[in-house]
Design a protein around this motif. Structure first.
Motif: not given
Length: 794
Positions: A478, A394, A487-489, A389, A483
């Motif tokens: 997922n 991340d 937030v799964t990212d 990102s 997350g």
């Protein structure tokens, strides 16, 4: 027709009094609150629903579309009502409730037979039940003030082993007995769990006090921690709680700014008592001495300066920085474009945080002389380690600089070049979560096999498998891992795992040590409340073992007392300061906003108070100019006024204890609302930007004032000499030097008469204004509009 619809809405929202229709409260004894950005997601009395017969009611004044949830103080899952995909109330909904407001409204929450919630909004019709007034003079006149030596000594945060004396009293008959209640606070996470455990109930000793009665007691606090205390008092007419006031503290769940006490009837549920807080820190708590002399320059590296165009992310380039997870990045055509925001029609794709301008470490190195010229002597960088990102929280590789930013050698060079200019470098990372696109997790197979979630499948043989908590019985990938905040990212790390702790800080070449060895002067740590306290205690020990003079800064938004006990952090990002000073500079009452700063003066150890990262703008909140009402398409008049208010906020920032923090671009008038627009590129002239040179000169003048006057950095701080709707006057002392600072948030000059510590003499205006004469401990000050004065006596 409009009148008919309004009447219908009023009838719908009006509480019924028909006995047969009344039902027990579905939530039992719990109090339900509207919680959202309108109140910093806190459970505030002003947004508490009242149950009446068959529904919950709340009167709310608001404008525009608001998002919120309905929940009790503890965010109890069974009592929380969120929003479904359409923003309608739903138990267990994935998002927020959304409603539009235009002034005064009544909200009515009811439940169908199957428990389905319904929220109606209409004109204000509800009349809340007024509190029963207290007429007991003995109770009403009983006084306590946590900042006055007559009632409590010593003042403020104290080291473990300290004995503290407490006194209360009144001047009329009727106070029969008093009990000092001492409790220890337990708080976990982002204030989700907060409770007090009993420590002692001490019968206070009566003392003669004219016509009335005083009571006194002492308690020795042997262990570090945050304690609560209050007084249970008994008169001829009843039993009461003498407790903290009702002031709202920004971002903080607990009410009360301390100082003078409030008296209320003793509630049946003692959780409703507003405790005073007493901080007891480690006896040997030390903060690096250089922290109180910092002026930070705070940079979001991708948007500061492009010094090496060869490493810029480019779609289709085939390099690591050219891909975002499983697709190409987005590249801005010009430096001064707006950041992309999906769904706004700007031509970008549907992904957030995958657009790039090309800022890098070489750009920072190239502009170190500029940063120094602004007056900064510390450089705080949001993460620079490899990540897909543009924000880099991340993490893909904690031990490698992102290839779009340069190399590890570039970081070493940045630290070395900064040191030549007297600038320290403090990096940032999250030890709470990593990126899904990383060798640790490897969801997109952009790294060699061996991640804990290779290609979206759990890999129990991975050396990183124990770093995460998986749910293999879930069919949806997922849902097979947690997350961070959903937030799964950002797969959340198992902070209790020994292997992760070794990699993070225990190993000789751990992430923590690796960058300290390469020139970092300390660390700022992301999302601190989501990481267990014992992790941070071990981590701090590792940092201080490697470099005792390294600074540790937490990201917390609420009252951070528990992190400043000498066993976790030296400092925190001071969002309470940010909100208080911005609201004051925007015109809110000085007396009201300054109460937030008085709380910190009392609750934080002094060594931490003088090292706080005192913010105005951040990469997570709208910039100051936006807060002051200026929109990017606003007119020149609005911009001029917003900049005047910014100048006032910076004046306050530079004359107050702590570490003033300049978010890149604020000094030249860079605007921007919420993320991503608060992360716009710095407007360099050679990239087509336009800097406000006059505003920059003001910033430089004020940073120089701070550097030139040690009393502004080191001087003592007491309660304000004066605080009204517009003007705050403070006194500082450093050895034989005194400073009187005064600020005015009115658009017209204000003159105040103030009692000062010195009996006579002349005060020199440090900014070149007229001297001020002291007569009989009093001065008369005229404070210019939307600015301030610094008066010095040596």
């Amino acid at each position: 027709m409009f009148k008919f619809l309004t009447l219908c809405a009023a009838l719908l929202l009006a509480p019924t009094t028909h006995a047969a229709a009344c039902k027990p409260a579905p939530m039992g004894d719990a109090t339900l609150y509207l919680r959202g950005p309108i109140n910093n997601w806190a459970a505030q009395d002003e947004q508490a629903f009242e149950y009446r017969c068959n529904a919950y009611y709340l009167n709310l004044k608001a404008q525009g579309t608001q998002e919120f949830k309905l929940a009790d103080e503890d965010w109890t899952a069974a009592l929380t009502i969120a929003g479904d995909a359409q923003g309608q109330p739903a138990r267990g909904g994935p998002g927020n409730i959304r409603r539009s407001f235009s002034g005064e409204h009544t909200l009515r929450l009811s439940f169908a037979a199957d428990g389905t919630p319904r929220l109606d909004v209409g004109p204000r019709t509800f009349k809340p039940t007024p509190p029963k007034p207290i007429t007991d003079k003995a109770a009403l006149t009983t006084r306590f003030d946590s900042r006055h030596a007559e009632f409590k000594a010593p003042f403020g945060a104290q080291p473990a082993g300290s004995e503290i004396r407490f006194s209360i009293g009144n001047d009329v008959p009727g106070l029969k007995q008093a009990t000092l209640v001492i409790e220890r606070r337990q708080m976990t996470g982002n204030q989700e769990q907060l409770a007090y455990e009993p420590v002692a109930r001490i019968a206070m000793t009566p003392q003669s006090r004219g016509m009335g009665t005083g009571f006194t007691a002492s308690h020795r606090f042997d262990a570090t921690g945050i304690y609560g205390y209050w007084f249970e008092i008994e008169t001829d007419q009843g039993t009461y709680a003498l407790q903290n006031n009702k002031d709202t503290i920004y971002w903080t769940r607990e009410k009360g700014s301390m100082g003078p006490a409030a008296v209320e009837r003793l509630p049946s549920n003692l959780n409703r008592v507003r405790r005073y807080r007493q901080t007891i820190h480690a006896p040997g708590f030390e903060v690096p001495a250089w922290a109180k002399d910092i002026v930070y320059y705070y940079v979001f590296p991708e948007r500061f300066r492009n010094g090496d165009k060869a490493n810029d992310p480019r779609p289709g380039g085939g390099r690591p920085q050219d891909r975002y997870q499983d697709r190409d990045v987005e590249r801005h055509a010009t430096w001064n474009e707006k950041p992309f925001k999906p769904g706004t029609g700007d031509g970008s794709d549907k992904l957030f945080n995958n657009d790039f301008f090309g800022g890098d470490l070489q750009g920072l190195i190239d502009k170190l002389d500029y940063i120094k010229s602004v007056g900064a002597n510390a450089l705080y960088l949001t993460p620079v380690f490899r990540a897909p990102s543009n924000h880099k929280y991340d993490a893909a590789d904690y031990k490698q600089i992102d290839p779009a930013f340069g190399s590890n050698d570039d970081f070493v060079r940045l630290c070395a070049e900064a040191a030549k200019r007297g600038i320290r470098v403090i990096p940032d990372t999250s030890l709470n979560h990593v990126g899904s696109d990383s060798p640790y997790f490897n969801r997109f197979l952009n790294f060699p096999k061996g991640g804990a979630f290779d290609g979206g499948k759990i890999n129990s043989a991975s050396p990183y498998a124990s770093w995460f908590k998986f749910k293999p019985d879930e069919a949806d990938p997922n849902k097979q891992f947690q997350g961070w905040v959903g937030v799964t990212d950002l797969p959340e790390l198992n902070k209790d795992d020994p292997s992760w702790r070794a990699y993070a800080y225990r190993d000789k070449d751990s992430v923590t040590n690796y960058w300290l060895d390469r020139g970092a002067a300390g660390w700022r740590m992301d999302v601190v409340p989501w990481v267990p306290d014992d992790f941070w205690r071990e981590w701090r020990a590792a940092v201080k073992t490697k470099n005792p003079d390294a600074l540790t800064v937490a990201e917390t938004w609420f009252d951070a007392s528990k992190y400043l006990l000498g066993d976790m952090f030296d400092s925190t990002m001071n969002y309470i300061f940010r909100n208080a000073v911005l609201d004051y500079a925007a015109g809110k009452s000085a007396r009201e906003t300054y109460a937030n700063l008085e709380l910190m003066r009392e609750a934080y150890p002094q060594q931490a108070l003088y090292a706080l990262m005192n913010l105005l703008s951040t990469h997570d909140q709208a910039r100051a100019l936006h807060h002051f009402g200026y929109q990017d398409d606003g007119d020149a008049k609005a911009l001029k006024l917003a900049k005047q208010r910014l100048r006032l906020a910076v004046f306050f920032q530079m004359t107050y204890p702590g570490s003033p923090t300049i978010y890149y671009g604020d000094e030249v008038g860079l605007g921007g609302g919420d993320d991503p627009f608060n992360r716009a590129p710095y407007p360099w002239a050679d990239e087509g930007g336009k800097a406000d040179e006059a505003l920059l000169a003001d910033f430089k003048r004020l940073t120089k004032l701070r550097h030139d006057l040690p009393v502004l950095r080191h001087g003592s701080l007491t309660a304000p000499l004066h605080a009204d709707a517009n003007v705050v006057v403070l006194v500082r002392q450093d050895g034989k030097t005194w400073a009187i600072t005064a600020t005015n948030n009115s658009t017209t000059a204000r003159t105040v008469s103030v009692v000062v510590p010195m009996a006579a003499g002349t005060l020199r205006d440090a900014l070149g204004g007229a001297d001020v004469t002291v007569k009989n401990h009093r001065v008369q000050l005229t404070v210019p509009p939307l600015f301030g004065r610094v008066l010095i006596k040596q």
